[in-house]
Each structure stands twice: as C-alpha cells, then as structure tokens.
Design a protein around this motif. Structure first.
Motif, mmCIF file in Angstrom:
data_model
loop_
_atom_site.group_PDB
_atom_site.id
_atom_site.type_symbol
_atom_site.label_atom_id
_atom_site.label_comp_id
_atom_site.label_asym_id
_atom_site.label_seq_id
_atom_site.Cartn_x
_atom_site.Cartn_y
_atom_site.Cartn_z
ATOM 1 N N GLY A 168 1.874 -8.793 2.964
ATOM 2 C CA GLY A 168 1.285 -8.517 2.395
ATOM 3 C C GLY A 168 1.134 -9.421 0.552
ATOM 4 N N ALA A 183 -0.406 -4.507 2.182
ATOM 5 C CA ALA A 183 -1.810 -4.351 2.404
ATOM 6 C C ALA A 183 -1.950 -5.946 2.664
ATOM 7 C CB ALA A 183 -2.151 -4.611 1.385
ATOM 8 N N ASP A 204 -12.729 -3.370 -0.022
ATOM 9 C CA ASP A 204 -12.780 -4.100 0.945
ATOM 10 C C ASP A 204 -11.537 -3.434 1.340
ATOM 11 O OD1 ASP A 204 -15.580 -5.122 0.512
ATOM 12 O OD2 ASP A 204 -15.054 -7.349 0.413
ATOM 13 N N TYR A 205 -10.136 -3.525 1.267
ATOM 14 C CA TYR A 205 -9.046 -2.763 2.029
ATOM 15 C C TYR A 205 -9.753 -2.176 1.701
ATOM 16 C CZ TYR A 205 -4.725 -1.808 2.607
ATOM 17 O OH TYR A 205 -3.167 -1.715 3.491
ATOM 18 N N TYR A 206 -10.023 -0.992 1.528
ATOM 19 C CA TYR A 206 -9.924 0.304 1.966
ATOM 20 C C TYR A 206 -11.639 0.581 1.988
ATOM 21 C CZ TYR A 206 -5.644 1.651 -0.382
ATOM 22 O OH TYR A 206 -4.032 1.750 -1.015
ATOM 23 N N THR A 262 -9.871 -4.552 -4.224
ATOM 24 C CA THR A 262 -9.057 -3.837 -3.186
ATOM 25 C C THR A 262 -10.572 -3.063 -2.504
ATOM 26 O OG1 THR A 262 -9.350 -2.359 -5.069
ATOM 27 C CG2 THR A 262 -7.700 -3.894 -4.862
ATOM 28 N N SER A 273 -5.079 -8.807 5.165
ATOM 29 C CA SER A 273 -6.749 -9.293 4.225
ATOM 30 C C SER A 273 -7.105 -8.839 2.993
ATOM 31 C CB SER A 273 -6.910 -8.644 5.698
ATOM 32 O OG SER A 273 -6.354 -9.076 6.862
ATOM 33 N N VAL A 274 -6.156 -8.905 1.663
ATOM 34 C CA VAL A 274 -6.896 -8.638 0.763
ATOM 35 C C VAL A 274 -7.271 -9.774 -0.029
ATOM 36 C CG1 VAL A 274 -6.534 -7.416 -1.383
ATOM 37 C CG2 VAL A 274 -5.202 -6.628 0.438
ATOM 38 N N ASP A 284 0.267 -1.237 -0.235
ATOM 39 C CA ASP A 284 0.116 0.492 -0.132
ATOM 40 C C ASP A 284 0.898 1.560 0.083
ATOM 41 O OD1 ASP A 284 -2.030 2.269 0.610
ATOM 42 O OD2 ASP A 284 -2.913 1.558 2.243
#
Length: 118
Positions: free
Chosen positions: A50, A17, A75-77, A73, A19-20, A10
């Motif tokens: 990541g 990053a 859910d990640y953001y 992406t 939990s993607v 990220d």
C-alpha cells in the motif's frame, strides 16, 4: 527516501491497498487565490504494501510549501465507493525539525481518515 511518502490501508478489508494511482502536486499560487492552482510534482502506484515505493520524479521541499496528494479510489473499489478520489492538502512546516512528511490514508468504500505520520 523521498521527502514526502504515503501509504493506504483499506480498513474494510484489513489489508494494504495495492495498485492505487497517486498524484503529488505543489500549490503554485498563493493559498488565498481562488481557485488554487497546483502543479504535478510526481505520480506513483501503491505496491502490495500500500506504499509508493518511488515517485516518478525527484523533488525537494521547502518550508511553507503547500502540497496535495490525490488518491484515485474509484478504480481501486471498481466504482463501488462514495469517493471517486480523495485529496489531502497539507503544508510543510519545518519549524518542528522534520524534513520528511508521511501521509497515511485509512480508506473504506464509504469513509476515509488521514493523519500526519512519522
């Protein structure tokens, strides 16, 4: 080690990053077909570094195969991104003597970049 690996950095936070959700798929129809049809090969979730530590299934690669990584992406953001997902298609080219393919994703809420890693 799996023949295809990936990781996400990220670039907005300067951290990996975690939990993607990531899906790896194999093109099952010729690339010239419209629309191309992909078959899921494996799934994984990035760890605290990541990286996908392990895919949900084992697989082998062959020269000329086309794969696609799909990074979830949104859910990640938490919905605060321009890209709900990022898809990265690539072809296996074993003429260079490599039998491992690493695909890093440099990610920010409003941009991304990728390259063939080592």
């Amino acid at each position: 080690m799996a023949p295809i690996t990936c990781h996400i950095l990220d670039t907005a936070s300067g951290a990996p990053a975690a939990s993607v959700n990531v899906t790896l798929s194999l093109l099952s129809t010729p690339a010239a077909s419209c629309p191309p049809k992909y078959v899921e090969v494996g799934t994984g979730v990035t760890n605290k570094d990541g990286r996908i530590a392990e895919w949900s299934s084992n697989f082998t690669i062959e020269d000329g195969q086309v794969y696609k990584l799909r990074f979830e992406t949104w859910d990640y953001y938490k919905g605060k991104t321009f890209f709900p997902y990022v898809e990265v298609p690539f072809v296996i080219n074993m003429t260079d003597g490599r039998d491992h393919y690493h695909v890093p994703l440099l990610l920010a809420p409003w941009s991304y970049s990728t390259y063939r890693g080592s």
